[in-house]
Design a protein around this motif. Sequence first.
Motif, PDB file in Angstrom:
ATOM      1  N   SER A 349       0.836  -1.193   0.000  1.00 49.46           N
ATOM      2  CA  SER A 349       0.000   0.000   0.000  1.00 49.46           C
ATOM      3  C   SER A 349       0.874   1.247   0.000  1.00 49.46           C
ATOM      4  O   SER A 349       2.098   1.160  -0.078  1.00 49.46           O
ATOM      5  CB  SER A 349      -0.952   0.001   1.203  1.00 49.46           C
ATOM      6  N   GLU A 376      -7.101   5.090  -1.010  1.00 45.98           N
ATOM      7  CA  GLU A 376      -5.678   5.341  -0.787  1.00 45.98           C
ATOM      8  C   GLU A 376      -5.181   6.652  -1.382  1.00 45.98           C
ATOM      9  O   GLU A 376      -4.003   6.980  -1.232  1.00 45.98           O
ATOM     10  CB  GLU A 376      -4.845   4.179  -1.329  1.00 45.98           C
ATOM     11  N   GLU A 381      -2.403   5.617   6.406  1.00 46.25           N
ATOM     12  CA  GLU A 381      -1.842   4.291   6.208  1.00 46.25           C
ATOM     13  C   GLU A 381      -2.233   3.429   7.392  1.00 46.25           C
ATOM     14  O   GLU A 381      -2.581   3.929   8.460  1.00 46.25           O
ATOM     15  CB  GLU A 381      -0.318   4.318   6.052  1.00 46.25           C
ATOM     16  N   LEU A 388      -6.714  -2.010   5.786  1.00 47.16           N
ATOM     17  CA  LEU A 388      -6.595  -1.304   4.504  1.00 47.16           C
ATOM     18  C   LEU A 388      -7.900  -1.361   3.724  1.00 47.16           C
ATOM     19  O   LEU A 388      -8.435  -0.342   3.277  1.00 47.16           O
ATOM     20  CB  LEU A 388      -5.462  -1.909   3.678  1.00 47.16           C
TER      21      LEU A 388
END
Length: 413
Positions: A349, A376, A381, A388
Amino acid sequence: MTTIDNHIAVIGAGPAGLMAAEVLAQGGAGVTVYDAMPSAGRKLLMAGRGGLNLTHSEPLPDFLTRYREAMPHLRAAVEAFPPDALRDWSAALGQLTFVGSSGRVFPKTFKASPLLRAWLRRLDATGVQFAFRHRWTGWDEQGRLLFQTPDGASAVVARATVLALGGASWPRLGSDGGWVDILAAKGIAISKLRPANSGFTVAWSDVFRDRFEGQPLKGVALTIGAHTVRGEAVITRGGIEGGAIYALSAELREAVLGIGQARLTIALRPDLDAAALTTRLSGTRGKQSLANFLRKAAQLSPVGIGLMQEAAIASGRPLAAFSPAELAQLINAVPVQLRGVAPIDRAISTAGGITFDELDEHFMLRKLPGVFVAGEMLDWEAPTGGYLLQASFATGAAAGRGALGWFAQSQKS
């Protein structure tokens, strides 16, 4: 150049974009999802190769802390679409979920493709349109969305737009960060995109690298500064990666980028203290090799012993010269010098993105009214473990609600 008049455009066919499209369509809006790739959900399918970790089962207050500094900005979105809601959503698509031993939540099929197929069928049934091989290039002077397509340039009039283009990891799956320059030119503040949940480089000796590449370190504790994580890691040819590394990747990355290296400490037997290990290692070795003695007396794996040998070489002393007490100390404090961060295109990511100061409470860009952002692209984060995808789904739903409200208001004016 063709001109298409559309109600609401969603740019990006990943989890955040598809969730925004679902919310919009269920709210009665006409929606077209645009994506540069030939099909939807490519990164989701990649995640499915590891079982598709949708979310995590830990209590929501603990769950929210995983977003660190971004927690205050993501809290409302995640609370509005929490892990239990995500599990119910998956079940409604015919994909029941289960909680694994680590608390992670997976579809029972352990695959992404059945869920994605069911989702796309439902989106199609609600009237969502798709335009693939459409690469967004910005806006023209009239405010129309511009796309490069196989048939040439195209301009789209949209009453509202949801941007869900991802970060910059796995560019071959569509997330290449190409949107950064487009939005920066509009005066949008963007934190530099950096690898997150990534591996790190280590200058292993040739002997260690050739013997232990691909070998796991199980049940270890990793520490940098005041941060410690229990879990697993994997030795790679160029360094180290894995779940426990990803959980510390923010601290490790900032140390590497700040001073050029990071000192990671690995406890190979974290459940045994130095005194217990010293007792075990004080026995007579006899004719056993040191490696066999360590394996039997301290239940160390070959790769763990190899790490100790690497540390001994770096210290300038052979491991055989260490006393039982020194061996015991080393077993639970093996130093590993990280020299660099794996490239962003190899990261799971991305950290960085559009700063939350640029957004209102509905995930709309203050400087670009009617343009909403999710997933994203935003400056947050989180470690692997379901956090995520959860935030991507939740912010997609939030941006969809925001765009729906904006669209409804524009209809009245």
